[in-house]
Design an enzyme around this catalytic site. Structure first.
Site, PDB file in Angstrom:
ATOM      1  CE  LYS A  49      -3.817  -2.476   2.120  1.00 18.32           C
ATOM      2  NZ  LYS A  49      -4.578  -2.833   3.338  1.00 18.32           N
ATOM      3  CD  GLN A  93      -3.646  -4.310   6.647  1.00 20.93           C
ATOM      4  OE1 GLN A  93      -3.545  -3.381   5.866  1.00 20.93           O
ATOM      5  NE2 GLN A  93      -4.273  -5.431   6.348  1.00 20.93           N
ATOM      6  CG  ASP A 116      -9.921  -0.262   4.600  1.00 22.32           C
ATOM      7  OD1 ASP A 116      -9.628  -0.573   3.429  1.00 22.32           O
ATOM      8  OD2 ASP A 116      -9.220  -0.560   5.592  1.00 22.32           O
TER       9      ASP A 116
END
Ligand code: NDP
Length: 302
Positions: A49, A93, A116
């Protein structure tokens, strides 16, 4: 001959379209990634990422609280990122260390910085068809379908898996695109029969090679979201019984990545399919970049 749906080709298109948008912003978009503890898979995801951000001109920042982090400390980190004006996107995460309350942490992220798309407000926006960040993996699948011009409206879509991250948002996106949607899960009584009705079959259950050739209606599109590392020689031998070259790959590396759809049977049964690796995988990060640029553009009013 079935069509192979190439995730890298789609990813490159998405990233190429983002570049001029990034260049037009008054400042680079900012993405903060919070990586708690030392999960090896998470470390690889986060590295990829961060690399994608660098390539696109997004300013990224990695925060690495220790494995022993508490919920209160995670909430403090999220709160300070919520307040910082140059941070447009916050990604926590998963999975978080087990002593923390992951739901509370995710719920604390400012919905406007929720790249997200996991915040309940954004799940509600998705359900209501209102604009907002969409979960990256299912929105990557929609990009794949769109860019390969696979018709969705009026088609039967069957999704195997009902997680909040993949299955449910996938179902919503396909529904909004006017598919007739069925969601299957571990209690579905005749999975094979349900799957065989699909024009578009999405496998997202984390069970290597579970979707067999016999599950697929001739000509159907099979989208394989699963990423499973198979390390058991007996399982690899079963899956690759009729594909000696893939079995040799397993023998030389000691493991092989297998999707939720059978890697040998699906290519001959489907009309189009996504390979693993190289199908859906590359799109998740591309959509994270897209959500980050959208968040920055919205926050900067451009
Ligand atoms: P979860 O474990 O959260 O959910 C799995 C779902 O599959 C559950 O709804 C479960 O049903 C269902 N399921 C499990 N076993 C069966 C079975 N035998 N028959 C029917 N349904 C079953 O997984 P995720 O949604 O997070 O991920 C799914 C897969 O996608 C994984 O392989 C993961 O690695 C991969 N993934 C890939 C990404 C990418 O970037 N390409 C991103 C995210 C995930 P129930 O609800 O009844 O338990």
């Amino acid at each position: 001959v079935p069509r192979i749906l190439d995730g890298k080709w789609v990813r490159d298109q998405i990233l190429a379209e983002l570049r001029p948008r990034v260049a037009k912003l008054p400042r680079p978009p900012g993405l903060a990634v919070v990586l708690a503890g030392h999960n090896p898979a998470s470390e690889i995801y986060v590295r990829n990422k961060v690399k994608a951000c660098q390539e696109l001109g997004i300013r990224s920042e990695k925060l690495t609280p220790p494995e022993t982090v508490t919920t209160a400390e995670m909430l403090e980190i999220v709160d300070s990122l919520n307040r910082r004006p140059e941070i447009d996107g916050i990604l926590v995460q998963m999975p978080l260390p087990s002593q923390t309350d992951a739901r509370r942490v995710l719920d604390a992220v400012d919905p406007d910085k929720d790249v997200d798309g996991f915040h309940p407000l954004n799940a509600g926006r998705l359900a209501g068809g209102q604009p907002g960040p969409r979960p990256c993996t299912p929105s990557g699948v929609m990009q794949m379908l769109r860019r390969y011009e696979i018709p969705v409206a009026g088609r039967r879509a069957v999704i195997v898996g009902r997680s909040d991250i993949v299955g449910k948002p996938m179902a919503m996106l396909l529904l909004h695109a006017h598919a007739t949607v069925t969601i299957c899960h571990s209690r579905t009584s005749n999975l094979e029969e349900e799957c065989r009705r699909a024009d578009i079959l999405v496998a997202a259950m984390g069970r290597p090679a579970l979707v067999r050739g016999s599950f697929v209606q001739p000509g159907a599109t099979v989208i394989d979201v699963g990423i499973n590392r198979v390390t058991d020689p007996a399982q690899a031998a079963r899956i690759f019984a009729s594909a000696p070259e893939r079995l040799r790959e397993f023998e030389s590396k000691g493991s092989v990545l297998v999707g939720d759809a059978h890697p040998v049977e699906i290519p001959s049964a489907a009309g189009a399919y996504t390979p693993v690796p190289g199908g859906v995988g590359p799109l998740t990060i591309a959509m994270l970049m897209s959500n980050t640029v959208d968040a920055a553009a919205r926050r900067l009013g451009v």
